[in-house]
Design a protein around this motif. Sequence first.
Motif, mmCIF file in Angstrom:
data_model
loop_
_atom_site.group_PDB
_atom_site.id
_atom_site.type_symbol
_atom_site.label_atom_id
_atom_site.label_comp_id
_atom_site.label_asym_id
_atom_site.label_seq_id
_atom_site.Cartn_x
_atom_site.Cartn_y
_atom_site.Cartn_z
ATOM 1 N N MET A 1 0.836 -1.209 0.000
ATOM 2 C CA MET A 1 0.000 0.000 0.000
ATOM 3 C C MET A 1 0.867 1.255 0.000
ATOM 4 O O MET A 1 0.608 2.214 -0.713
ATOM 5 N N ASN A 2 1.948 1.273 0.816
ATOM 6 C CA ASN A 2 2.841 2.418 0.850
ATOM 7 C C ASN A 2 3.488 2.654 -0.507
ATOM 8 O O ASN A 2 3.707 3.795 -0.912
ATOM 9 N N GLU A 3 3.825 1.542 -1.210
ATOM 10 C CA GLU A 3 4.447 1.680 -2.518
ATOM 11 C C GLU A 3 3.502 2.348 -3.506
ATOM 12 O O GLU A 3 3.907 3.184 -4.321
ATOM 13 N N LEU A 4 2.193 2.002 -3.424
ATOM 14 C CA LEU A 4 1.213 2.615 -4.316
ATOM 15 C C LEU A 4 1.064 4.105 -4.027
ATOM 16 O O LEU A 4 0.990 4.932 -4.937
ATOM 17 N N LEU A 5 1.027 4.441 -2.734
ATOM 18 C CA LEU A 5 0.946 5.850 -2.354
ATOM 19 C C LEU A 5 2.176 6.604 -2.820
ATOM 20 O O LEU A 5 2.095 7.740 -3.300
ATOM 21 N N LEU A 6 3.324 5.979 -2.664
ATOM 22 C CA LEU A 6 4.570 6.609 -3.071
ATOM 23 C C LEU A 6 4.590 6.861 -4.566
ATOM 24 O O LEU A 6 4.951 7.943 -5.032
ATOM 25 N N GLN A 52 14.836 2.708 -5.416
ATOM 26 C CA GLN A 52 15.623 3.540 -4.506
ATOM 27 C C GLN A 52 14.730 4.703 -4.069
ATOM 28 O O GLN A 52 14.882 5.837 -4.517
ATOM 29 N N GLN A 53 13.786 4.396 -3.184
ATOM 30 C CA GLN A 53 12.707 5.330 -2.884
ATOM 31 C C GLN A 53 13.206 6.603 -2.202
ATOM 32 O O GLN A 53 12.764 7.709 -2.525
ATOM 33 N N ASP A 54 14.114 6.462 -1.252
ATOM 34 C CA ASP A 54 14.593 7.643 -0.531
ATOM 35 C C ASP A 54 15.283 8.627 -1.467
ATOM 36 O O ASP A 54 15.055 9.842 -1.404
ATOM 37 N N GLN A 55 16.139 8.098 -2.360
ATOM 38 C CA GLN A 55 16.824 8.981 -3.311
ATOM 39 C C GLN A 55 15.832 9.647 -4.254
ATOM 40 O O GLN A 55 15.986 10.825 -4.615
ATOM 41 N N ALA A 56 14.800 8.894 -4.648
ATOM 42 C CA ALA A 56 13.788 9.455 -5.543
ATOM 43 C C ALA A 56 13.042 10.596 -4.868
ATOM 44 O O ALA A 56 12.825 11.664 -5.466
ATOM 45 N N ILE A 57 12.636 10.376 -3.626
ATOM 46 C CA ILE A 57 11.912 11.427 -2.896
ATOM 47 C C ILE A 57 12.769 12.672 -2.766
ATOM 48 O O ILE A 57 12.313 13.800 -3.014
ATOM 49 N N GLU A 58 14.033 12.497 -2.394
ATOM 50 C CA GLU A 58 14.915 13.649 -2.204
ATOM 51 C C GLU A 58 15.115 14.414 -3.503
ATOM 52 O O GLU A 58 15.171 15.649 -3.519
ATOM 53 N N THR A 59 15.218 13.689 -4.621
ATOM 54 C CA THR A 59 15.378 14.349 -5.916
ATOM 55 C C THR A 59 14.154 15.187 -6.262
ATOM 56 O O THR A 59 14.266 16.360 -6.649
ATOM 57 N N PHE A 60 12.970 14.601 -6.118
ATOM 58 C CA PHE A 60 11.747 15.338 -6.438
ATOM 59 C C PHE A 60 11.538 16.523 -5.500
ATOM 60 O O PHE A 60 11.102 17.598 -5.919
ATOM 61 N N MET A 61 11.832 16.331 -4.225
ATOM 62 C CA MET A 61 11.648 17.415 -3.266
ATOM 63 C C MET A 61 12.587 18.579 -3.564
ATOM 64 O O MET A 61 12.253 19.739 -3.350
ATOM 65 N N ARG A 62 13.771 18.272 -4.075
ATOM 66 C CA ARG A 62 14.762 19.315 -4.351
ATOM 67 C C ARG A 62 14.323 20.233 -5.485
ATOM 68 O O ARG A 62 14.586 21.436 -5.472
ATOM 69 N N VAL A 63 13.664 19.650 -6.490
ATOM 70 C CA VAL A 63 13.348 20.450 -7.675
ATOM 71 C C VAL A 63 11.913 20.968 -7.677
ATOM 72 O O VAL A 63 11.569 21.816 -8.496
ATOM 73 N N LEU A 80 4.673 10.127 3.864
ATOM 74 C CA LEU A 80 5.228 8.837 3.457
ATOM 75 C C LEU A 80 6.447 8.475 4.289
ATOM 76 O O LEU A 80 6.620 7.323 4.692
ATOM 77 N N TYR A 81 7.299 9.453 4.544
ATOM 78 C CA TYR A 81 8.442 9.185 5.422
ATOM 79 C C TYR A 81 7.959 8.747 6.803
ATOM 80 O O TYR A 81 8.507 7.826 7.406
ATOM 81 N N ARG A 82 6.917 9.435 7.304
ATOM 82 C CA ARG A 82 6.400 9.076 8.633
ATOM 83 C C ARG A 82 5.825 7.668 8.633
ATOM 84 O O ARG A 82 6.047 6.899 9.579
ATOM 85 N N LYS A 89 13.024 12.608 9.008
ATOM 86 C CA LYS A 89 12.881 13.243 7.704
ATOM 87 C C LYS A 89 11.506 13.874 7.552
ATOM 88 O O LYS A 89 11.361 14.947 6.951
ATOM 89 N N ALA A 90 10.470 13.215 8.078
ATOM 90 C CA ALA A 90 9.119 13.787 8.005
ATOM 91 C C ALA A 90 9.069 15.126 8.737
ATOM 92 O O ALA A 90 8.491 16.101 8.228
ATOM 93 N N ILE A 91 9.679 15.173 9.919
ATOM 94 C CA ILE A 91 9.706 16.420 10.693
ATOM 95 C C ILE A 91 10.448 17.503 9.924
ATOM 96 O O ILE A 91 10.005 18.661 9.869
ATOM 97 N N ARG A 92 11.573 17.136 9.317
ATOM 98 C CA ARG A 92 12.373 18.123 8.575
ATOM 99 C C ARG A 92 11.575 18.713 7.411
ATOM 100 O O ARG A 92 11.588 19.929 7.183
ATOM 101 N N ILE A 93 10.864 17.863 6.664
ATOM 102 C CA ILE A 93 10.066 18.344 5.524
ATOM 103 C C ILE A 93 8.945 19.263 5.997
ATOM 104 O O ILE A 93 8.743 20.363 5.474
#
Length: 390
Positions: A1-6, A52-63, A80-82, A89-93
């Motif tokens: 389920m998390n993968e679908l949300l992601l 590589q979900q974490d790297q993907a999230i960080e890339t999208f968040m950056r741009v 999603l991080y939470r 990471k959730a707190i930081r975002i």
Amino acid sequence: MNELLLLAAFTCAVALGWYFSRLSLFSRKKHSVNNQLNKDYFTGLSYLLNDQQDQAIETFMRVLEINPETIDTHIAMGNLYRSKGDTEKAIRIHQNLFARPSLSQELTQRVQLELARDFFAAGLYDRAERLLQELNDSVSSDIRLNSHLLLLRIYEQEKEWQKAINTGSSNLLKDQPDSRKSLAHYYCEQAEQEIQQQHLTQARKLLKQALYYDPGCIRANWIAADLEFRNHNLRKGRSILLRIPEQDPSFYSLILPRLNGIISNKEMHRILDQAIEAFPSRTAVALKTDLLQMELNNDAALGYLEALSDKQKLHSPFMVARELRYISSPLAPGLHKSRLDGLLNRLNTYESLQHNLRCLSCGFKSHQSELWQCPKCRSWGTIRPDDRLN
């Protein structure tokens, strides 16, 4: 389920990013910026396809630029991080979003609620509580409602029952059925604390309050009956205890062992017959047959079991085990009795593995005899005895 949300969040991020990059291209004619955006998004997609979900999230968040149109995507990323357990990471975002002065008041309060959820998930209850209390005057009734519900969970974790009562009895929650059930249990928790300190009069008042908010609160009658038994008021305790199956007949399974031995056999037979008619359970049948065997003999107990099986169409392993018990016990020691005893032991082992309680809300199962809040879904008053024969 998390993968679908992601995947959904990433798809949204890609679409928004592509749109804003094109907008930037047409309005500013900055081809180099557009090319860099395209490169970043394809990099993010590559990470996603390679799991590589974490790297993907960080890339999208950056741009992905933060603005009212993209705020939902940023919030979803933090959530999603939470959900993955990475609360840092959730707190930081969410803190980064919360610090943006350009967001509207309603968007800021939405982020504030998510940040409070992050702190709660991280066990930082004081910080979560402060954020939630600031949302009492939120412009959105939905945000106010959700902040109150999360405050209740904090007070439950910290066993701050008076604070939980104050929050649960607010105008926003007090008329909701689930909230009234929760309030009844908060009063029961307070009553148990008063009983420990021997403040019995105050405990009785709190139990009456519990029943006022939820007349179906079994726990309130359970505690009240126990209170009378402790003070040797057997008649009053018995009277209160017998109110419980009127609230829910499945609770015969819990009250019958408490009644056994403190009332006459004649009255016990009458109550057992009522219980088996209303909710035929392993507990009730076991007590009934043991009483018949003690008063009369094995044949009487066996005859009762056979008649009950025919009448109610009960063919469970428990019934077979009980019948074997009364068949095998009169036999002289020997090969046949040994075999019967072996079969009886296996059947009894099977029955002992059956769950005693089940949550009506989420299906959680437990062997505990008393459980008032589900450990899995955190619902109050949804646990029920689960030893019905079928």
